[in-house]
Write a protein that holds these residues in place. Structure first.
Motif, PDB file in Angstrom:
ATOM      1  N   THR A 212       0.947  -1.155   0.075  1.00  0.00           N
ATOM      2  CA  THR A 212       0.071   0.223   0.022  1.00  0.00           C
ATOM      3  C   THR A 212       0.854   1.121  -0.085  1.00  0.00           C
ATOM      4  O   THR A 212       0.576   2.533  -0.721  1.00  0.00           O
ATOM      5  CB  THR A 212      -0.677   0.064   1.064  1.00  0.00           C
ATOM      6  N   LEU A 213       1.937   1.343   0.614  1.00  0.00           N
ATOM      7  CA  LEU A 213       2.944   2.433   0.641  1.00  0.00           C
ATOM      8  C   LEU A 213       3.604   2.682  -0.558  1.00  0.00           C
ATOM      9  O   LEU A 213       3.636   3.703  -0.930  1.00  0.00           O
ATOM     10  CB  LEU A 213       3.861   2.261   1.885  1.00  0.00           C
ATOM     11  N   LEU A 214       4.038   1.367  -1.280  1.00  0.00           N
ATOM     12  CA  LEU A 214       4.542   1.547  -2.499  1.00  0.00           C
ATOM     13  C   LEU A 214       3.423   2.190  -3.486  1.00  0.00           C
ATOM     14  O   LEU A 214       3.844   3.007  -4.532  1.00  0.00           O
ATOM     15  CB  LEU A 214       5.093   0.283  -2.993  1.00  0.00           C
ATOM     16  N   LEU A 215       2.326   1.738  -3.472  1.00  0.00           N
ATOM     17  CA  LEU A 215       1.327   2.143  -4.355  1.00  0.00           C
ATOM     18  C   LEU A 215       0.878   3.685  -4.057  1.00  0.00           C
ATOM     19  O   LEU A 215       0.779   4.431  -5.120  1.00  0.00           O
ATOM     20  CB  LEU A 215       0.004   1.474  -4.364  1.00  0.00           C
ATOM     21  N   ALA A 216       1.029   3.983  -2.866  1.00  0.00           N
ATOM     22  CA  ALA A 216       0.637   5.719  -2.420  1.00  0.00           C
ATOM     23  C   ALA A 216       1.858   6.513  -3.010  1.00  0.00           C
ATOM     24  O   ALA A 216       1.791   7.688  -3.537  1.00  0.00           O
ATOM     25  CB  ALA A 216       0.493   5.825  -1.091  1.00  0.00           C
ATOM     26  N   GLU A 217       3.316   5.873  -3.008  1.00  0.00           N
ATOM     27  CA  GLU A 217       4.316   6.391  -3.372  1.00  0.00           C
ATOM     28  C   GLU A 217       4.244   6.690  -4.921  1.00  0.00           C
ATOM     29  O   GLU A 217       4.649   7.796  -5.541  1.00  0.00           O
ATOM     30  CB  GLU A 217       5.595   5.918  -2.880  1.00  0.00           C
ATOM     31  N   LEU A 218       3.918   5.862  -5.547  1.00  0.00           N
ATOM     32  CA  LEU A 218       3.779   5.666  -7.068  1.00  0.00           C
ATOM     33  C   LEU A 218       2.752   6.983  -7.300  1.00  0.00           C
ATOM     34  O   LEU A 218       2.959   7.544  -8.533  1.00  0.00           O
ATOM     35  CB  LEU A 218       3.433   4.218  -7.682  1.00  0.00           C
ATOM     36  N   GLN A 219       1.805   6.876  -6.708  1.00  0.00           N
ATOM     37  CA  GLN A 219       0.530   7.856  -7.079  1.00  0.00           C
ATOM     38  C   GLN A 219       1.095   9.245  -6.800  1.00  0.00           C
ATOM     39  O   GLN A 219       0.933  10.161  -7.698  1.00  0.00           O
ATOM     40  CB  GLN A 219      -0.749   7.507  -6.215  1.00  0.00           C
ATOM     41  N   LEU A 220       1.895   9.610  -5.747  1.00  0.00           N
ATOM     42  CA  LEU A 220       2.344  11.028  -5.311  1.00  0.00           C
ATOM     43  C   LEU A 220       3.377  11.376  -6.468  1.00  0.00           C
ATOM     44  O   LEU A 220       3.393  12.401  -6.931  1.00  0.00           O
ATOM     45  CB  LEU A 220       3.131  10.608  -3.937  1.00  0.00           C
ATOM     46  N   ARG A 221       4.505  10.324  -7.144  1.00  0.00           N
ATOM     47  CA  ARG A 221       5.175  10.649  -8.016  1.00  0.00           C
ATOM     48  C   ARG A 221       4.861  10.950  -9.431  1.00  0.00           C
ATOM     49  O   ARG A 221       5.205  11.803 -10.034  1.00  0.00           O
ATOM     50  CB  ARG A 221       6.362   9.438  -7.920  1.00  0.00           C
ATOM     51  N   PHE A 222       3.770  10.042  -9.595  1.00  0.00           N
ATOM     52  CA  PHE A 222       2.924  10.386 -11.250  1.00  0.00           C
ATOM     53  C   PHE A 222       1.879  11.285 -10.950  1.00  0.00           C
ATOM     54  O   PHE A 222       1.329  11.504 -12.105  1.00  0.00           O
ATOM     55  CB  PHE A 222       2.416   8.858 -11.531  1.00  0.00           C
ATOM     56  N   HIS A 223       1.479  11.994 -10.070  1.00  0.00           N
ATOM     57  CA  HIS A 223       0.501  12.825 -10.021  1.00  0.00           C
ATOM     58  C   HIS A 223       0.801  14.240 -10.921  1.00  0.00           C
ATOM     59  O   HIS A 223      -0.158  14.596 -11.562  1.00  0.00           O
ATOM     60  CB  HIS A 223       0.226  13.486  -8.280  1.00  0.00           C
ATOM     61  N   PRO A 224       2.067  14.436 -10.962  1.00  0.00           N
ATOM     62  CA  PRO A 224       2.161  15.708 -11.984  1.00  0.00           C
ATOM     63  C   PRO A 224       2.137  15.143 -13.552  1.00  0.00           C
ATOM     64  O   PRO A 224       1.629  15.986 -14.156  1.00  0.00           O
ATOM     65  CB  PRO A 224       3.781  16.096 -11.809  1.00  0.00           C
ATOM     66  N   ILE A 225       2.351  13.904 -13.754  1.00  0.00           N
ATOM     67  CA  ILE A 225       2.022  13.552 -14.975  1.00  0.00           C
ATOM     68  C   ILE A 225       0.536  13.480 -15.399  1.00  0.00           C
ATOM     69  O   ILE A 225       0.129  13.848 -16.579  1.00  0.00           O
ATOM     70  CB  ILE A 225       2.653  11.894 -15.101  1.00  0.00           C
ATOM     71  N   GLU A 226      -0.231  13.092 -14.232  1.00  0.00           N
ATOM     72  CA  GLU A 226      -1.600  13.009 -14.710  1.00  0.00           C
ATOM     73  C   GLU A 226      -2.239  14.538 -14.947  1.00  0.00           C
ATOM     74  O   GLU A 226      -3.223  14.500 -15.676  1.00  0.00           O
ATOM     75  CB  GLU A 226      -2.485  12.378 -13.372  1.00  0.00           C
ATOM     76  N   GLY A 227      -1.635  15.330 -14.014  1.00  0.00           N
ATOM     77  CA  GLY A 227      -2.093  16.795 -14.399  1.00  0.00           C
ATOM     78  C   GLY A 227      -1.730  17.055 -15.860  1.00  0.00           C
ATOM     79  O   GLY A 227      -2.536  18.155 -16.571  1.00  0.00           O
ATOM     80  N   LEU A 228      -0.474  16.842 -16.224  1.00  0.00           N
ATOM     81  CA  LEU A 228      -0.102  17.275 -17.941  1.00  0.00           C
ATOM     82  C   LEU A 228      -1.046  16.571 -18.735  1.00  0.00           C
ATOM     83  O   LEU A 228      -1.424  16.904 -19.710  1.00  0.00           O
ATOM     84  CB  LEU A 228       1.245  16.759 -17.897  1.00  0.00           C
ATOM     85  N   GLN A 229      -1.376  15.127 -18.524  1.00  0.00           N
ATOM     86  CA  GLN A 229      -2.399  14.616 -19.268  1.00  0.00           C
ATOM     87  C   GLN A 229      -3.576  15.264 -19.673  1.00  0.00           C
ATOM     88  O   GLN A 229      -4.250  15.471 -20.695  1.00  0.00           O
ATOM     89  CB  GLN A 229      -2.451  13.184 -18.817  1.00  0.00           C
ATOM     90  N   ASP A 230      -4.063  15.615 -18.333  1.00  0.00           N
ATOM     91  CA  ASP A 230      -5.178  16.363 -18.168  1.00  0.00           C
ATOM     92  C   ASP A 230      -5.415  17.748 -18.985  1.00  0.00           C
ATOM     93  O   ASP A 230      -6.281  18.043 -19.724  1.00  0.00           O
ATOM     94  CB  ASP A 230      -5.883  16.754 -16.954  1.00  0.00           C
ATOM     95  N   ALA A 231      -4.134  18.237 -18.944  1.00  0.00           N
ATOM     96  CA  ALA A 231      -4.026  19.399 -19.778  1.00  0.00           C
ATOM     97  C   ALA A 231      -3.977  19.253 -21.354  1.00  0.00           C
ATOM     98  O   ALA A 231      -4.735  20.115 -22.041  1.00  0.00           O
ATOM     99  CB  ALA A 231      -2.752  20.386 -19.430  1.00  0.00           C
ATOM    100  N   LEU A 232      -3.344  18.413 -21.749  1.00  0.00           N
ATOM    101  CA  LEU A 232      -3.243  17.827 -22.834  1.00  0.00           C
ATOM    102  C   LEU A 232      -4.350  17.642 -23.681  1.00  0.00           C
ATOM    103  O   LEU A 232      -4.701  17.915 -24.977  1.00  0.00           O
ATOM    104  CB  LEU A 232      -2.274  16.760 -23.349  1.00  0.00           C
ATOM    105  N   ARG A 233      -5.328  16.744 -22.989  1.00  0.00           N
ATOM    106  CA  ARG A 233      -6.637  16.292 -23.440  1.00  0.00           C
ATOM    107  C   ARG A 233      -7.508  17.496 -23.812  1.00  0.00           C
ATOM    108  O   ARG A 233      -8.392  17.395 -24.424  1.00  0.00           O
ATOM    109  CB  ARG A 233      -7.048  15.366 -22.201  1.00  0.00           C
ATOM    110  N   SER A 234      -7.293  18.708 -23.041  1.00  0.00           N
ATOM    111  CA  SER A 234      -8.130  19.626 -23.488  1.00  0.00           C
ATOM    112  C   SER A 234      -7.899  20.573 -24.844  1.00  0.00           C
ATOM    113  O   SER A 234      -8.344  21.696 -24.960  1.00  0.00           O
ATOM    114  CB  SER A 234      -8.184  20.822 -22.055  1.00  0.00           C
ATOM    115  N   HIS A 235      -6.691  20.149 -25.213  1.00  0.00           N
ATOM    116  CA  HIS A 235      -6.221  20.679 -26.448  1.00  0.00           C
ATOM    117  C   HIS A 235      -6.286  19.882 -27.590  1.00  0.00           C
ATOM    118  O   HIS A 235      -6.400  18.603 -27.513  1.00  0.00           O
ATOM    119  CB  HIS A 235      -4.716  21.231 -26.341  1.00  0.00           C
TER     120      HIS A 235
END
Length: 217
Positions: A194-217
């Protein structure tokens, strides 16, 4: 007398897990993010951030497809890491050995945690940097976002690394406390995964934001 309710820790799931696994050894609250940013952003970062927010933007080009390819690579890396954490046979083997040992030893499991959380494939920061580079040619709005993202990456990465470095220590202390208790092996494996998955989520959170931004273009 009823036990006083523990304060609820806000923020990412990773922080809440660290607080729970430390059994109260970590503070349940911390200064607001805006207050922390005021401490972290020194004058040079403030100048860079001001330039990113108000500077001249490059002309857009035809690079949306290249940006999407970068994000696809990041998504594949994310999926691969999720699968490796969920199906970590090596961690199971090490727990078998720890259960059979007379004296608990977290060293091998600590190394395993670090291997899972520091993969050989490009880390999220590299994915974000590659994506941001291609965005300069997609649109002025994405170019602006790429500028801001680069400055915030430089500002926050040292703090993120410091936070992530506490995870093996907290997990090691947890191991020492629960080793030998009834059902400890399954419970500890759940905590580690669970801690590894939470760390992975934290580290990839900026990528998810970039993905959302690109989908709007």
């Amino acid at each position: 007398m009823a036990k006083a309710a523990q304060p609820v820790l806000g923020g990412p799931e990773f922080l809440r897990l660290l607080a729970r696994l430390s059994d109260g050894a970590m503070p349940a609250s911390s200064p607001a993010l805006t207050d922390r940013l005021g401490q972290w952003v020194d004058w040079s970062r403030a100048v860079a951030l001001s330039g990113a927010l108000g500077g001249r933007l490059p002309e857009p080009g035809e690079a949306a497809e290249a940006a999407r390819d970068v994000l696809d690579d990041c998504a594949q890396a994310h999926a691969s890491l999720l699968a490796s954490i969920s199906e970590d046979a090596e961690a199971e083997r090490l727990l078998d050995l720890a259960e059979a040992a007379a004296a608990p030893n977290f060293a091998s499991l600590r190394q395993r945690y670090r291997c899972c959380s520091r993969p050989s494939r490009p880390p999220p920061g590299d994915c974000a940097a590659a994506c941001a580079t291609s965005w300069y040619k997609v649109s002025p709005e994405l170019a602006r976002l790429a500028e801001v993202d680069a400055v915030m990456e430089q500002t926050l990465t040292p703090r993120e690394h410091s936070l992530l470095a506490t995870a093996p220590r907290v997990l090691g202390a947890r191991f020492e406390r629960v080793h030998g208790q009834p059902g400890w092996r399954a419970a500890f494996r759940h905590d580690m995964r669970t801690l590894l998955l939470a760390e992975l989520q934290l580290r990839f959170h900026p990528i998810e934001g970039l993905q959302d931004a690109l989908r709007s273009h």
